[in-house]
Design an enzyme around this catalytic site. Structure first.
Site, mmCIF file in Angstrom:
data_model
loop_
_atom_site.group_PDB
_atom_site.id
_atom_site.type_symbol
_atom_site.label_atom_id
_atom_site.label_comp_id
_atom_site.label_asym_id
_atom_site.label_seq_id
_atom_site.Cartn_x
_atom_site.Cartn_y
_atom_site.Cartn_z
ATOM 1 N N SER A 1 22.077 8.079 -81.668
ATOM 2 C CA SER A 1 23.203 9.013 -81.683
ATOM 3 C C SER A 1 24.358 8.378 -82.415
ATOM 4 O O SER A 1 24.527 7.150 -82.403
ATOM 5 C CB SER A 1 23.639 9.359 -80.257
ATOM 6 O OG SER A 1 24.887 10.043 -80.258
ATOM 7 N N TYR B 1 26.314 6.448 -72.039
ATOM 8 C CA TYR B 1 25.528 7.026 -73.128
ATOM 9 C C TYR B 1 25.722 6.217 -74.403
ATOM 10 O O TYR B 1 24.755 5.891 -75.104
ATOM 11 C CB TYR B 1 25.949 8.477 -73.347
ATOM 12 C CG TYR B 1 25.153 9.191 -74.416
ATOM 13 C CD1 TYR B 1 23.810 9.505 -74.219
ATOM 14 C CD2 TYR B 1 25.748 9.574 -75.620
ATOM 15 C CE1 TYR B 1 23.082 10.172 -75.191
ATOM 16 C CE2 TYR B 1 25.023 10.240 -76.595
ATOM 17 C CZ TYR B 1 23.693 10.534 -76.381
ATOM 18 O OH TYR B 1 22.973 11.192 -77.341
#
Length: 237
Positions: A132, A146
């Site tokens: 990501s 995350y």
């Protein structure tokens, strides 16, 4: 892409979103595709019926299931690790068990799956981990865990590129920004905020991410390894 005819491909997390798009692209290019799923059996069955790929149930939070799924798939030409979860919120309030599960799925599973694949992967194979853009930047509070996980897979990619390079096996991390999926729809409540930071003010489509994966897995990607390939519409440039 005729280059994938007969290739053995495994996609970890292939029942929905980006993973399902990757399964469809490889299958349509003639590859023999196996993909894993965990919580979406109906979606997995639909993808399998549509593409002819083989669906295998495996929980990416459980190392033994991850390793067994990869080992049972036999010698692979390509492994794509797409399975992942996102958790955000006040770091003082988040459940520690949920954070540990996130790390199991987003960090430990890519490591163990890639290492297991590397034991028998054919020379000049490909390993792709879907990361990501949050591995590079954290534009809002609450995304620490995350972001930690997506930064960690960058290290996995660089390290395994060294470990497997002598066999011609490339290892790369693909880093999407906002992608139009069920988890992050382009019509969602946060879309306008996300687009405000982007040069190209829209979500990516799952097929665009899949096509980047296909390029890296093609012969044209033979000298691209240890990289993070960002596909984010210019977030934060």
């Amino acid at each position: 892409m005729d280059d994938f005819a007969g290739k053995a491909v495994m996609v970890m997390g292939g029942s929905r979103g980006i993973g399902a798009a990757i399964v469809r692209h490889f299958a349509s290019a003639g590859a023999n595709v196996i993909f894993t799923y965990s919580g979406s059996p109906d979606a997995a069955a639909e993808v399998a019926n549509e593409t002819g790929a083989t669906a295998v149930k495996a929980d990416s939070a459980k190392r033994d299931e991850v390793v067994a799924a990869v080992a049972d798939a036999g010698p692979l030409d390509m492994l794509v690790v797409n399975a992942g979860v996102a958790i955000s919120g006040d770091v003082l309030e988040l459940n520690p068990d949920d954070i540990d599960r996130l790390i199991d799925i987003n960090v430990r599973a890519p490591y163990h799956a890639s290492v297991e694949a590397g034991r028998t992967m054919r020379d000049n194979g490909r390993i792709i981990i879907i990361g990501s853009v949050n591995g590079d930047r954290v534009p809002w509070p609450g995304a620490t865990a995350y972001a930690l996980s997506k930064s960690a897979v960058q290290g996995i990619g660089r390290g395994l590129a060294r470990d497997f390079g002598h066999r011609g096996i490339t290892v790369n991390v693909v880093q999407p920004g906002p992608v139009d999926t069920d988890m992050n729809p382009e019509t969602g409540p946060f879309a306008k905020m996300m687009h405000s930071a982007m040069a190209i003010k829209r979500h990516a489509q799952v097929d665009e991410v899949a096509q980047l994966v296909m390029f890296l897995c093609s012969p044209a990607g033979a000298m691209i390894t240890g990289t993070t390939q960002t596909i984010d519409g210019g977030v934060g440039i």
